[in-house]
Design a protein around this motif. Structure first.
Motif, PDB file in Angstrom:
ATOM      1  N   GLN A  95       0.830  -1.213   0.000  1.00  0.00           N
ATOM      2  CA  GLN A  95       0.000   0.000   0.000  1.00  0.00           C
ATOM      3  C   GLN A  95       0.863   1.263   0.000  1.00  0.00           C
ATOM      4  N   TYR A  96       2.111   1.100  -0.387  1.00  0.00           N
ATOM      5  CA  TYR A  96       3.065   2.211  -0.320  1.00  0.00           C
ATOM      6  C   TYR A  96       3.688   2.441  -1.701  1.00  0.00           C
ATOM      7  N   ALA A  97       3.653   3.679  -2.164  1.00  0.00           N
ATOM      8  CA  ALA A  97       4.271   3.997  -3.460  1.00  0.00           C
ATOM      9  C   ALA A  97       5.283   5.127  -3.289  1.00  0.00           C
ATOM     10  N   VAL A  98       6.208   5.184  -4.221  1.00  0.00           N
ATOM     11  CA  VAL A  98       7.250   6.211  -4.171  1.00  0.00           C
ATOM     12  C   VAL A  98       7.223   7.057  -5.449  1.00  0.00           C
ATOM     13  N   VAL A  99       7.328   8.363  -5.261  1.00  0.00           N
ATOM     14  CA  VAL A  99       7.414   9.279  -6.405  1.00  0.00           C
ATOM     15  C   VAL A  99       8.772   9.985  -6.346  1.00  0.00           C
ATOM     16  N   THR A 100       9.485  10.003  -7.463  1.00  0.00           N
ATOM     17  CA  THR A 100      10.742  10.751  -7.542  1.00  0.00           C
ATOM     18  C   THR A 100      10.539  11.967  -8.440  1.00  0.00           C
ATOM     19  N   MET A 101      10.886  13.117  -7.897  1.00  0.00           N
ATOM     20  CA  MET A 101      10.760  14.349  -8.691  1.00  0.00           C
ATOM     21  C   MET A 101      12.053  14.545  -9.469  1.00  0.00           C
ATOM     22  N   ALA A 102      11.994  14.325 -10.759  1.00  0.00           N
ATOM     23  CA  ALA A 102      13.204  14.433 -11.576  1.00  0.00           C
ATOM     24  C   ALA A 102      12.975  15.394 -12.743  1.00  0.00           C
ATOM     25  N   GLY A 103      12.158  16.408 -12.501  1.00  0.00           N
ATOM     26  CA  GLY A 103      11.825  17.343 -13.578  1.00  0.00           C
ATOM     27  C   GLY A 103      12.614  18.632 -13.514  1.00  0.00           C
ATOM     28  N   GLY A 104      13.522  18.740 -12.530  1.00  0.00           N
ATOM     29  CA  GLY A 104      14.267  19.991 -12.358  1.00  0.00           C
ATOM     30  C   GLY A 104      15.269  20.216 -13.482  1.00  0.00           C
ATOM     31  N   GLN A 105      15.739  21.442 -13.593  1.00  0.00           N
ATOM     32  CA  GLN A 105      16.698  21.783 -14.645  1.00  0.00           C
ATOM     33  C   GLN A 105      18.139  21.542 -14.202  1.00  0.00           C
ATOM     34  N   GLY A 106      18.337  21.501 -12.874  1.00  0.00           N
ATOM     35  CA  GLY A 106      19.681  21.290 -12.344  1.00  0.00           C
ATOM     36  C   GLY A 106      20.675  22.325 -12.827  1.00  0.00           C
ATOM     37  N   THR A 107      20.246  23.584 -12.896  1.00  0.00           N
ATOM     38  CA  THR A 107      21.104  24.623 -13.479  1.00  0.00           C
ATOM     39  C   THR A 107      22.381  24.835 -12.661  1.00  0.00           C
ATOM     40  N   ARG A 108      22.283  24.722 -11.324  1.00  0.00           N
ATOM     41  CA  ARG A 108      23.464  24.987 -10.494  1.00  0.00           C
ATOM     42  C   ARG A 108      24.545  23.933 -10.696  1.00  0.00           C
ATOM     43  N   LEU A 109      24.122  22.699 -10.901  1.00  0.00           N
ATOM     44  CA  LEU A 109      25.089  21.614 -11.076  1.00  0.00           C
ATOM     45  C   LEU A 109      25.753  21.698 -12.452  1.00  0.00           C
ATOM     46  N   GLY A 110      24.964  22.147 -13.424  1.00  0.00           N
ATOM     47  CA  GLY A 110      25.508  22.336 -14.761  1.00  0.00           C
ATOM     48  C   GLY A 110      25.855  21.034 -15.468  1.00  0.00           C
ATOM     49  N   HIS A 111      25.227  19.928 -15.084  1.00  0.00           N
ATOM     50  CA  HIS A 111      25.491  18.645 -15.745  1.00  0.00           C
ATOM     51  C   HIS A 111      24.734  18.607 -17.070  1.00  0.00           C
ATOM     52  N   ASN A 112      25.358  18.056 -18.081  1.00  0.00           N
ATOM     53  CA  ASN A 112      24.731  18.027 -19.394  1.00  0.00           C
ATOM     54  C   ASN A 112      23.801  16.810 -19.493  1.00  0.00           C
ATOM     55  N   GLY A 113      22.575  16.996 -19.043  1.00  0.00           N
ATOM     56  CA  GLY A 113      21.611  15.895 -19.048  1.00  0.00           C
ATOM     57  C   GLY A 113      20.758  15.958 -17.800  1.00  0.00           C
ATOM     58  N   ALA A 140      14.720  -1.973   0.194  1.00  0.00           N
ATOM     59  CA  ALA A 140      13.430  -2.016   0.899  1.00  0.00           C
ATOM     60  C   ALA A 140      12.594  -3.194   0.400  1.00  0.00           C
ATOM     61  N   ASN A 141      12.597  -3.413  -0.906  1.00  0.00           N
ATOM     62  CA  ASN A 141      11.812  -4.524  -1.465  1.00  0.00           C
ATOM     63  C   ASN A 141      12.240  -5.852  -0.857  1.00  0.00           C
ATOM     64  N   GLN A 142      13.541  -5.984  -0.722  1.00  0.00           N
ATOM     65  CA  GLN A 142      14.067  -7.236  -0.172  1.00  0.00           C
ATOM     66  C   GLN A 142      13.685  -7.383   1.299  1.00  0.00           C
ATOM     67  N   LYS A 143      13.784  -6.281   2.019  1.00  0.00           N
ATOM     68  CA  LYS A 143      13.485  -6.296   3.447  1.00  0.00           C
ATOM     69  C   LYS A 143      12.012  -6.630   3.709  1.00  0.00           C
ATOM     70  N   TYR A 144      11.123  -6.085   2.858  1.00  0.00           N
ATOM     71  CA  TYR A 144       9.685  -6.228   3.151  1.00  0.00           C
ATOM     72  C   TYR A 144       8.969  -7.201   2.209  1.00  0.00           C
ATOM     73  N   GLY A 145       9.721  -7.841   1.333  1.00  0.00           N
ATOM     74  CA  GLY A 145       9.149  -8.866   0.457  1.00  0.00           C
ATOM     75  C   GLY A 145       8.114  -8.349  -0.530  1.00  0.00           C
ATOM     76  N   VAL A 146       8.371  -7.168  -1.081  1.00  0.00           N
ATOM     77  CA  VAL A 146       7.423  -6.583  -2.048  1.00  0.00           C
ATOM     78  C   VAL A 146       8.189  -5.976  -3.229  1.00  0.00           C
ATOM     79  N   THR A 147       7.446  -5.495  -4.227  1.00  0.00           N
ATOM     80  CA  THR A 147       8.051  -4.606  -5.221  1.00  0.00           C
ATOM     81  C   THR A 147       7.247  -3.312  -5.169  1.00  0.00           C
ATOM     82  N   ILE A 148       7.917  -2.275  -4.748  1.00  0.00           N
ATOM     83  CA  ILE A 148       7.243  -0.982  -4.559  1.00  0.00           C
ATOM     84  C   ILE A 148       7.010  -0.313  -5.915  1.00  0.00           C
ATOM     85  N   ASN A 149       5.817   0.217  -6.095  1.00  0.00           N
ATOM     86  CA  ASN A 149       5.516   0.963  -7.328  1.00  0.00           C
ATOM     87  C   ASN A 149       6.252   2.287  -7.289  1.00  0.00           C
ATOM     88  N   TRP A 150       6.970   2.541  -8.391  1.00  0.00           N
ATOM     89  CA  TRP A 150       7.835   3.732  -8.448  1.00  0.00           C
ATOM     90  C   TRP A 150       7.379   4.632  -9.606  1.00  0.00           C
TER      91      TRP A 150
END
Ligand code: UTP
Length: 418
Positions: A95-113, A140-150
């Motif tokens: 009953q647990y899901a994870v959301v990763t916010m990966a929409g940033g521009q990362g301007t300060r880091l200046g990585h190409n990608g 976590a999946n291994q610890k709790y015997g699940v596959t978390i929706n990501w």
């Protein structure tokens, strides 16, 4: 009136005549694309947002109070066991899901990608930030015997590259059937005179509208419905750029359940009273993260009876919500903040200008501005050395160098203890 004339009138009304000049130079196909894009932009909103960059936010009328928190390291054995038991049950029941916010521009880091494709130079071989997240989920999946929706949020700008990267790396061994990638919305950026900027591709430059866009994008993309269909009850939302982010902390989850709240967050204590981070507080009776620029100096230094900073809990983008909370927030309108950033553009001769200094305003809503829609939040203080290794700047504080050190120290400690 035809669409072209309508668009020209609109641009004149909002003092964006320079775009008309670009329009005149383009062939029919390109011009049509540009007209279509302009028709979708709310120029009134952009003008208002630009005007708001000239105003300062004042909190004179607001009542600011300290917010209660629990320190993970100081929980009693009974408290810890109770929280862990409650939290584990939810995770084990899928009953647990994870959301990763990966929409940033990362301007300060200046990585190409996209930032998730940045390789942190750890243990000689190095690890991509996405790979570090996968490691954490797999553990976590291994610890709790699940596959978390990501669920991974990208921006229009970096979606294609992100998908390609994850496909190429076979999702670092994560079961692809449990991964959903969705894209956040965008807003145009403007220069210091409030003018729209033209990109190399002869499209008006737009950028993702801040991590506060996560909530509405989850709903718009169908991910929220997907979560509900899967029976998800709790959703974790975190950043892509913290090498020590713990996405499945059952203590935090159990604490939220035990306190009967709809939202929860992990904090770390400020390094010093004047560290440039946002801290948790209660404003006019509602939870809020107040930026360091907005916290009066005497308050920043205030301590409680234990000698702890009263406003010392910093927000580290490690947040938890009930599915109902996400649903509620996704229908609200969050306020926008402006960020002064470097963005390249083309001039009227078609020459690309790559600025060395910030030259434009990007408008963003912040994930934590949604906290004020609730009466309460559960805050669990974690430890900087266990929970927080941000990759923000190219050099100096919160850089790949500091994150590498923190990451390796943490894992060396873990290896010794286990
Ligand atoms: P930051 O606010 O630190 O922004 O993002 P950033 O884009 O990574 O870096 P700068 O400020 O341009 O240097 C914190 C988290 O929120 C995500 C980022 O990807 C990161 O995980 N984020 C930010 C989004 O998903 N969308 C956005 O519009 C902004």
């Amino acid at each position: 009136m035809d669409k072209r004339q309508e668009t020209i009138d609109l641009l004149k009304e909002y003092n964006q005549e320079h775009i008309i000049k670009f329009l005149e130079k383009l062939n029919d196909e390109k011009a049509e694309q540009l007209i279509k894009q302009i028709q979708k932009i709310d120029l009134h909103q952009i003008t208002e947002l630009y005007n708001s960059t000239k105003k300062t936010v004042e909190f004179k009328e607001s009542k600011i109070e300290a917010l209660k928190y629990l320190d993970k390291a100081k929980l009693t054995k009974e408290q810890k066991e109770k929280f862990d038991r409650l939290g584990k049950k939810v995770v084990k029941n899928n009953q647990y899901a994870v959301v990763t916010m990966a929409g940033g521009q990362g301007t300060r880091l200046g990585h190409n990608g996209p930032k998730g494709t940045f390789k942190l130079d750890v243990y000689g071989k190095g690890k991509y930030l996405f790979e570090i997240l996968v490691d954490n989920l797999k553990e976590a999946n291994q610890k709790y015997g699940v596959t978390i929706n990501w669920y991974i949020m990208t921006s229009k700008e970096n979606n294609e590259e992100t998908v390609k990267f994850l496909e190429k790396n076979n999702y670092f061994g994560y079961d692809k059937n449990y991964v959903k990638i969705f894209t956040q919305s965008e807003l145009p950026i403007v220069d210091t005179n409030g003018k729209l900027m033209m990109g190399k591709d002869y499209k008006i430059k737009e950028a993702s509208d801040g991590n506060g866009g996560t909530y509405s994008s989850l709903r718009r993309s169908g991910c929220l419905t997907d979560m509900k269909e899967k029976g998800i009850k709790w959703v974790f939302i975190g950043s892509v750029d913290n090498a020590l982010l713990k996405m499945v902390d059952v203590t935090l989850l159990g604490m939220a359940i035990s306190q009967g709240v709809q939202i929860a967050s992990k904090s770390v204590v400020k390094a010093n009273p004047h560290e440039k981070v946002g801290v948790f507080c209660k404003m006019n009776g509602h939870p809020k993260v107040i930026e360091y620029t907005e916290l009066p100096e005497n308050m920043a230094e205030e301590t409680d009876s234990d000698g702890e900073l009263k406003f010392g809990e910093s927000h580290i983008m490690c947040n938890l919500y009930t599915i109902e909370a996400i649903e509620k927030i996704s229908k609200e309108i969050l306020m926008y903040h402006s960020a002064f950033k470097k963005n390249s553009y083309i001039d009227l001769d078609g020459k690309e200008i790559i600025p060395q200094e910030p030259n434009s305003y990007k408008f963003e809503s912040f994930i934590f501005d949604a906290f004020e829609f609730f009466d309460d939040i559960a805050i669990l203080r974690g430890k900087r050395e266990d929970d927080f290794a941000p990759v923000k700047n190219k050099e100096g504080v919160d850089s790949p160098k500091t994150a590498k050190e923190l990451y390796e120290k943490f894992w060396n400690r873990e290896k010794k203890e286990n």
